[in-house]
Scaffold this active site. Structure first.
Site, PDB file in Angstrom:
ATOM      1  N   ARG A   1      46.518 -81.457  15.945  1.00  0.00           N
ATOM      2  CA  ARG A   1      47.467 -80.457  16.466  1.00  0.00           C
ATOM      3  C   ARG A   1      48.462 -81.105  17.436  1.00  0.00           C
ATOM      4  O   ARG A   1      49.640 -80.760  17.456  1.00  0.00           O
ATOM      5  CB  ARG A   1      46.710 -79.314  17.155  1.00  0.00           C
ATOM      6  CG  ARG A   1      45.956 -78.443  16.153  1.00  0.00           C
ATOM      7  CD  ARG A   1      44.925 -77.583  16.826  1.00  0.00           C
ATOM      8  NE  ARG A   1      45.493 -76.568  17.677  1.00  0.00           N
ATOM      9  CZ  ARG A   1      44.873 -76.049  18.733  1.00  0.00           C
ATOM     10  NH1 ARG A   1      43.678 -76.464  19.080  1.00  0.00           N
ATOM     11  NH2 ARG A   1      45.455 -75.118  19.442  1.00  0.00           N
TER      12      ARG A   1
ATOM     13  N   ARG B   1      37.144 -72.113  19.430  1.00  0.00           N
ATOM     14  CA  ARG B   1      38.005 -72.019  18.241  1.00  0.00           C
ATOM     15  C   ARG B   1      37.749 -73.215  17.344  1.00  0.00           C
ATOM     16  O   ARG B   1      37.635 -74.338  17.842  1.00  0.00           O
ATOM     17  CB  ARG B   1      39.477 -72.030  18.684  1.00  0.00           C
ATOM     18  CG  ARG B   1      40.010 -70.661  18.998  1.00  0.00           C
ATOM     19  CD  ARG B   1      41.367 -70.695  19.645  1.00  0.00           C
ATOM     20  NE  ARG B   1      42.381 -71.482  18.947  1.00  0.00           N
ATOM     21  CZ  ARG B   1      43.666 -71.517  19.304  1.00  0.00           C
ATOM     22  NH1 ARG B   1      44.085 -70.796  20.332  1.00  0.00           N
ATOM     23  NH2 ARG B   1      44.530 -72.250  18.655  1.00  0.00           N
TER      24      ARG B   1
ATOM     25  N   ARG C   1      37.653 -75.270  26.267  1.00  0.00           N
ATOM     26  CA  ARG C   1      38.112 -73.901  26.042  1.00  0.00           C
ATOM     27  C   ARG C   1      37.135 -73.080  25.183  1.00  0.00           C
ATOM     28  O   ARG C   1      36.682 -73.551  24.152  1.00  0.00           O
ATOM     29  CB  ARG C   1      39.465 -73.997  25.337  1.00  0.00           C
ATOM     30  CG  ARG C   1      40.220 -72.724  25.257  1.00  0.00           C
ATOM     31  CD  ARG C   1      41.674 -73.008  25.063  1.00  0.00           C
ATOM     32  NE  ARG C   1      42.021 -73.208  23.681  1.00  0.00           N
ATOM     33  CZ  ARG C   1      43.280 -73.139  23.221  1.00  0.00           C
ATOM     34  NH1 ARG C   1      44.270 -72.886  24.044  1.00  0.00           N
ATOM     35  NH2 ARG C   1      43.532 -73.329  21.963  1.00  0.00           N
TER      36      ARG C   1
ATOM     37  N   LYS D   1      50.284 -71.558  27.148  1.00  0.00           N
ATOM     38  CA  LYS D   1      51.174 -70.512  26.621  1.00  0.00           C
ATOM     39  C   LYS D   1      50.465 -69.156  26.550  1.00  0.00           C
ATOM     40  O   LYS D   1      51.001 -68.151  26.988  1.00  0.00           O
ATOM     41  CB  LYS D   1      51.677 -70.869  25.211  1.00  0.00           C
ATOM     42  CG  LYS D   1      52.544 -72.106  25.142  1.00  0.00           C
ATOM     43  CD  LYS D   1      53.186 -72.272  23.770  1.00  0.00           C
ATOM     44  CE  LYS D   1      52.192 -72.373  22.619  1.00  0.00           C
ATOM     45  NZ  LYS D   1      51.294 -73.543  22.688  1.00  0.00           N
TER      46      LYS D   1
ATOM     47  N   ARG E   1      58.035 -73.083  15.657  1.00  0.00           N
ATOM     48  CA  ARG E   1      57.162 -74.243  15.782  1.00  0.00           C
ATOM     49  C   ARG E   1      57.792 -75.484  15.147  1.00  0.00           C
ATOM     50  O   ARG E   1      57.213 -76.550  15.195  1.00  0.00           O
ATOM     51  CB  ARG E   1      55.883 -73.884  15.047  1.00  0.00           C
ATOM     52  CG  ARG E   1      54.601 -74.540  15.428  1.00  0.00           C
ATOM     53  CD  ARG E   1      54.054 -74.104  16.743  1.00  0.00           C
ATOM     54  NE  ARG E   1      52.640 -74.387  16.804  1.00  0.00           N
ATOM     55  CZ  ARG E   1      51.721 -73.524  17.220  1.00  0.00           C
ATOM     56  NH1 ARG E   1      52.063 -72.340  17.629  1.00  0.00           N
ATOM     57  NH2 ARG E   1      50.459 -73.876  17.258  1.00  0.00           N
TER      58      ARG E   1
HETATM   59  P1  AMP Z   1      48.175 -71.428  18.317  1.00  0.00           P
HETATM   60  O1  AMP Z   1      47.211 -70.368  18.681  1.00  0.00           O
HETATM   61  O2  AMP Z   1      49.598 -71.095  18.671  1.00  0.00           O
HETATM   62  O3  AMP Z   1      47.760 -72.793  18.809  1.00  0.00           O
HETATM   63  O4  AMP Z   1      48.181 -71.506  16.704  1.00  0.00           O
HETATM   64  C1  AMP Z   1      47.003 -71.812  15.993  1.00  0.00           C
HETATM   65  C2  AMP Z   1      47.372 -72.285  14.593  1.00  0.00           C
HETATM   66  O5  AMP Z   1      48.065 -71.246  13.897  1.00  0.00           O
HETATM   67  C3  AMP Z   1      48.311 -73.482  14.523  1.00  0.00           C
HETATM   68  O6  AMP Z   1      47.641 -74.725  14.664  1.00  0.00           O
HETATM   69  C4  AMP Z   1      48.925 -73.306  13.146  1.00  0.00           C
HETATM   70  O7  AMP Z   1      48.023 -73.670  12.119  1.00  0.00           O
HETATM   71  C5  AMP Z   1      49.088 -71.796  13.068  1.00  0.00           C
HETATM   72  N1  AMP Z   1      50.393 -71.360  13.614  1.00  0.00           N
HETATM   73  C6  AMP Z   1      50.634 -70.621  14.732  1.00  0.00           C
HETATM   74  N2  AMP Z   1      51.932 -70.408  14.895  1.00  0.00           N
HETATM   75  C7  AMP Z   1      52.560 -71.027  13.856  1.00  0.00           C
HETATM   76  C8  AMP Z   1      53.919 -71.179  13.466  1.00  0.00           C
HETATM   77  N3  AMP Z   1      54.923 -70.650  14.184  1.00  0.00           N
HETATM   78  N4  AMP Z   1      54.161 -71.880  12.338  1.00  0.00           N
HETATM   79  C9  AMP Z   1      53.196 -72.413  11.590  1.00  0.00           C
HETATM   80  N5  AMP Z   1      51.888 -72.318  11.909  1.00  0.00           N
HETATM   81  C10 AMP Z   1      51.567 -71.632  13.030  1.00  0.00           C
END
Ligand code: AMP
Length: 218
Positions: A171, A160, A127, A13, A88
């Site tokens: 996740r 990360r 990554r 993404k 999400r």
């Molecule tokens: P990502 O970079 O999209 O994988 O997001 C990293 C982390 O941020 C996720 O594992 C969640 O803890 C938090 N996060 C990101 N987007 C959301 C969302 N829309 N709702 C809740 N938590 C989020």
């Protein structure tokens, strides 16, 4: 134009959103990036979100909705948005739909990047990113010129905290349980486009562009 990028962690993404927003002139709104910035800056939001993020859990909906609504308002004058990592779960999707209804906005397409779980785990475990410019690298597919160091900034690359193996598993299970129902939710609304994300990044970009160009001319 309003596009949503949907897909499990590691489906590409972030990479695709960066490429596409440049090509399409849209504003990239990544809830994950916004939250990581907030954590880095030590804001109230960042402090509240950090524990959830580091353990692979979703950050509570109210924090997310307020944050993304503010960002959309800030960028309302542009050509549109690409939402990456939001919504999400079903509650977030429903809140988004209410917000859009009030503002007379519609989601043009939900682009679902589909890749098998074994591939996602492989990508996430390789990554790394630059803490200075946020550039992403992946071993062994996309290596920096000098091992462990960013091509742009010369900074030491980092992993990360939520890409550690146990958090990755969490996740993925959060995705399966809370996010994957959105595939059906948007499919039933008729605006989901499924893209095979188990190919090269260039091919995925090409397929998305081709799909989005149909919306533009529809
Ligand atoms: P990502 O970079 O999209 O994988 O997001 C990293 C982390 O941020 C996720 O594992 C969640 O803890 C938090 N996060 C990101 N987007 C959301 C969302 N829309 N709702 C809740 N938590 C989020």
């Amino acid at each position: 134009m309003i596009l949503i990028l949907l897909g499990a962690p590691g489906s590409g993404k972030g990479t695709q959103a960066k490429r596409l927003t440049e090509k399409l002139g849209l504003t990239h709104l990544s809830t994950g990036d916004i939250l990581r910035e907030a954590v880095k800056a030590g804001t109230d939001l960042g402090n509240k979100a950090k524990g959830f993020m580091n353990s692979g859990e979703l950050v509570p909906d109210d924090l997310i909705i307020d944050m993304i609504t503010a960002k959309m308002e800030e960028n309302a004058a542009g050509a549109g948005f690409m939402l990456d990592g939001f919504p999400r779960n079903l509650a977030q999707a429903e809140r988004l739909s209410e917000i859009f209804e009030k503002k007379n906005l519609v989601i043009d397409q939900v682009i679902y990047l589909n890749a098998p779980e074994a591939e996602l785990v492989k990508r996430l475990s390789g990554r790394f990113y630059c803490p200075q410019c946020n550039a992403g690298y992946n071993y062994p597919m996309h290596l920096p010129k000098n091992e462990g160091v960013c091509d742009n900034e010369g900074e030491k690359l980092l992993r990360r905290p939520d890409d550690e193996e146990d958090v990755v598993q969490k996740r993925l299970s959060v995705y399966r349980e809370q996010t994957s129902p959105l595939e059906e939710y948007y499919r039933s609304q008729g605006n989901l486009v499924e893209i095979d994300a188990n190919t090269s990044p260039d091919q995925v970009t090409e397929e998305i562009i081709s799909s989005v160009s149909k919306v533009k001319t529809a």
